[in-house]
Design a protein around this motif. Sequence first.
Motif, PDB file in Angstrom:
ATOM      1  N   TRP A  29       0.820  -1.206   0.000  1.00 39.35           N
ATOM      2  CA  TRP A  29       0.000   0.000   0.000  1.00 39.35           C
ATOM      3  C   TRP A  29       0.860   1.264   0.000  1.00 39.35           C
ATOM      4  O   TRP A  29       0.520   2.262  -0.618  1.00 39.35           O
ATOM      5  CB  TRP A  29      -0.953  -0.001   1.201  1.00 39.35           C
ATOM      6  N   ASN A  30       1.973   1.197   0.682  1.00 36.52           N
ATOM      7  CA  ASN A  30       2.849   2.370   0.790  1.00 36.52           C
ATOM      8  C   ASN A  30       3.442   2.766  -0.563  1.00 36.52           C
ATOM      9  O   ASN A  30       3.775   3.925  -0.793  1.00 36.52           O
ATOM     10  CB  ASN A  30       3.977   2.094   1.792  1.00 36.52           C
ATOM     11  N   SER A  31       3.565   1.791  -1.458  1.00 33.32           N
ATOM     12  CA  SER A  31       4.075   2.086  -2.793  1.00 33.32           C
ATOM     13  C   SER A  31       3.064   2.890  -3.609  1.00 33.32           C
ATOM     14  O   SER A  31       3.423   3.545  -4.588  1.00 33.32           O
ATOM     15  CB  SER A  31       4.428   0.788  -3.526  1.00 33.32           C
ATOM     16  N   VAL A  35       1.742   6.254   3.486  1.00 34.07           N
ATOM     17  CA  VAL A  35       1.224   6.415   4.849  1.00 34.07           C
ATOM     18  C   VAL A  35       2.305   6.224   5.914  1.00 34.07           C
ATOM     19  O   VAL A  35       2.121   6.586   7.066  1.00 34.07           O
ATOM     20  CB  VAL A  35       0.039   5.441   5.139  1.00 34.07           C
ATOM     21  N   ILE A  36       3.433   5.649   5.505  1.00 38.05           N
ATOM     22  CA  ILE A  36       4.572   5.448   6.415  1.00 38.05           C
ATOM     23  C   ILE A  36       5.819   5.945   5.688  1.00 38.05           C
ATOM     24  O   ILE A  36       6.002   5.640   4.512  1.00 38.05           O
ATOM     25  CB  ILE A  36       4.735   3.956   6.796  1.00 38.05           C
ATOM     26  N   SER A  37       6.657   6.710   6.387  1.00 38.93           N
ATOM     27  CA  SER A  37       7.856   7.226   5.727  1.00 38.93           C
ATOM     28  C   SER A  37       8.729   6.064   5.252  1.00 38.93           C
ATOM     29  O   SER A  37       8.796   5.020   5.894  1.00 38.93           O
ATOM     30  CB  SER A  37       8.650   8.128   6.682  1.00 38.93           C
ATOM     31  N   ARG A  38       9.367   6.275   4.133  1.00 38.13           N
ATOM     32  CA  ARG A  38      10.163   5.194   3.521  1.00 38.13           C
ATOM     33  C   ARG A  38      11.223   4.645   4.478  1.00 38.13           C
ATOM     34  O   ARG A  38      11.428   3.440   4.586  1.00 38.13           O
ATOM     35  CB  ARG A  38      10.843   5.721   2.248  1.00 38.13           C
ATOM     36  N   LYS A  39      11.911   5.553   5.194  1.00 38.12           N
ATOM     37  CA  LYS A  39      12.966   5.074   6.104  1.00 38.12           C
ATOM     38  C   LYS A  39      12.380   4.284   7.280  1.00 38.12           C
ATOM     39  O   LYS A  39      13.012   3.381   7.798  1.00 38.12           O
ATOM     40  CB  LYS A  39      13.816   6.239   6.609  1.00 38.12           C
ATOM     41  N   ILE A  70      -7.925   7.741  17.404  1.00 42.37           N
ATOM     42  CA  ILE A  70      -8.122   9.051  16.779  1.00 42.37           C
ATOM     43  C   ILE A  70      -6.846   9.502  16.061  1.00 42.37           C
ATOM     44  O   ILE A  70      -5.760   9.470  16.645  1.00 42.37           O
ATOM     45  CB  ILE A  70      -8.552  10.093  17.826  1.00 42.37           C
ATOM     46  N   GLY A  71      -7.001   9.923  14.808  1.00 44.12           N
ATOM     47  CA  GLY A  71      -5.836  10.298  14.004  1.00 44.12           C
ATOM     48  C   GLY A  71      -4.995   9.081  13.704  1.00 44.12           C
ATOM     49  O   GLY A  71      -3.768   9.110  13.803  1.00 44.12           O
ATOM     50  N   THR A  72      -5.660   8.005  13.308  1.00 46.13           N
ATOM     51  CA  THR A  72      -5.003   6.707  13.165  1.00 46.13           C
ATOM     52  C   THR A  72      -3.945   6.666  12.074  1.00 46.13           C
ATOM     53  O   THR A  72      -3.067   5.810  12.091  1.00 46.13           O
ATOM     54  CB  THR A  72      -6.055   5.602  12.918  1.00 46.13           C
ATOM     55  N   GLY A  73      -3.986   7.614  11.119  1.00 44.90           N
ATOM     56  CA  GLY A  73      -3.003   7.577  10.023  1.00 44.90           C
ATOM     57  C   GLY A  73      -3.174   6.308   9.212  1.00 44.90           C
ATOM     58  O   GLY A  73      -4.254   6.009   8.717  1.00 44.90           O
ATOM     59  N   GLY A  74      -2.128   5.519   9.131  1.00 42.41           N
ATOM     60  CA  GLY A  74      -2.198   4.251   8.411  1.00 42.41           C
ATOM     61  C   GLY A  74      -2.758   3.108   9.226  1.00 42.41           C
ATOM     62  O   GLY A  74      -2.817   1.968   8.749  1.00 42.41           O
ATOM     63  N   SER A  95      -8.994  12.183   9.528  1.00 37.48           N
ATOM     64  CA  SER A  95      -9.640  13.182   8.665  1.00 37.48           C
ATOM     65  C   SER A  95      -9.232  13.039   7.204  1.00 37.48           C
ATOM     66  O   SER A  95      -9.855  13.625   6.323  1.00 37.48           O
ATOM     67  CB  SER A  95      -9.306  14.594   9.152  1.00 37.48           C
ATOM     68  N   ILE A  96      -8.197  12.238   6.925  1.00 40.20           N
ATOM     69  CA  ILE A  96      -7.687  12.090   5.563  1.00 40.20           C
ATOM     70  C   ILE A  96      -8.204  10.791   4.944  1.00 40.20           C
ATOM     71  O   ILE A  96      -7.882   9.690   5.400  1.00 40.20           O
ATOM     72  CB  ILE A  96      -6.145  12.135   5.544  1.00 40.20           C
ATOM     73  N   GLY A  97      -8.978  10.935   3.896  1.00 42.27           N
ATOM     74  CA  GLY A  97      -9.667   9.805   3.287  1.00 42.27           C
ATOM     75  C   GLY A  97      -8.750   8.711   2.765  1.00 42.27           C
ATOM     76  O   GLY A  97      -9.040   7.520   2.923  1.00 42.27           O
ATOM     77  N   LYS A  98      -7.624   9.089   2.139  1.00 40.97           N
ATOM     78  CA  LYS A  98      -6.754   8.061   1.558  1.00 40.97           C
ATOM     79  C   LYS A  98      -6.124   7.181   2.636  1.00 40.97           C
ATOM     80  O   LYS A  98      -5.851   5.999   2.404  1.00 40.97           O
ATOM     81  CB  LYS A  98      -5.692   8.692   0.660  1.00 40.97           C
ATOM     82  N   LYS A  99      -5.912   7.753   3.821  1.00 39.48           N
ATOM     83  CA  LYS A  99      -5.367   6.943   4.918  1.00 39.48           C
ATOM     84  C   LYS A  99      -6.409   5.937   5.403  1.00 39.48           C
ATOM     85  O   LYS A  99      -6.079   4.775   5.688  1.00 39.48           O
ATOM     86  CB  LYS A  99      -4.893   7.850   6.058  1.00 39.48           C
ATOM     87  N   ILE A 100      -7.650   6.368   5.494  1.00 36.83           N
ATOM     88  CA  ILE A 100      -8.724   5.458   5.907  1.00 36.83           C
ATOM     89  C   ILE A 100      -8.921   4.358   4.862  1.00 36.83           C
ATOM     90  O   ILE A 100      -9.208   3.204   5.203  1.00 36.83           O
ATOM     91  CB  ILE A 100     -10.029   6.244   6.162  1.00 36.83           C
ATOM     92  N   LYS A 101      -8.744   4.692   3.606  1.00 33.53           N
ATOM     93  CA  LYS A 101      -8.820   3.676   2.538  1.00 33.53           C
ATOM     94  C   LYS A 101      -7.805   2.560   2.784  1.00 33.53           C
ATOM     95  O   LYS A 101      -8.107   1.372   2.641  1.00 33.53           O
ATOM     96  CB  LYS A 101      -8.567   4.337   1.185  1.00 33.53           C
TER      97      LYS A 101
END
Length: 206
Positions: A29-31, A35-39, A70-74, A95-101
């Motif tokens: 998914w990260n590719s 949602v998670i920094s590459r490093k 709350i603010g779950t991110g990925g 609040s960010i739709g693509k992260k919830i996806k």
Amino acid sequence: MELILKYFPSLTDIQKERFARLKDIYADWNSRINVISRKDMDAFYEHHVLHSLAIGRFIQFTDGTKIIDIGTGGGFPGIPLAILFPNADFTLIDSIGKKIKVVQAVAEDLGLENVDACQSRSEQFKGKFDFIVSRAVTALPTFVSQSRHLIGIKQANAISNGILYLKGGDITAEIQPFQKTLSVIELATYFKEPFFDTKKLVHLSL
């Protein structure tokens, strides 16, 4: 994955399988959606999974406990905790739709029937939960004011209902208003890796 088994040796086979698959699912998914920094992907199990599971060292959620991330991110800390506590109910919001996806796809891929994810801000969300969990999305006083309406009054766990907040660095100033209802746990008491030397878990009773 060995890091998870080091601190949680009594996982069931299905829990082991779900944790083992997490990194590949997130890498895929990260590719597509970052949602998670590459490093951080290189230290995925330490920086994200084990960090989230610190809450599971502090409390064993009873069956039926209702938790909102709350603010779950990925999906952190919610997804690892949902694997660890399959009989608790988790609602993950951001609040960010693509992260919830991504969160919805990960939960579905793993067969996590105890996870519900939706796009929302905490101020607008409705419902009652035993605990709010989060990985430091803002200063604690702001977070409390935006989310405390979500805590229910019925107690079902060994610790009182409230906020379980994963935080790093110097938090002296932001915990000052809550001294009488707050406890701070140094994560270095749970995990020996240097990453956790400055990390804390705050429990605020509400």
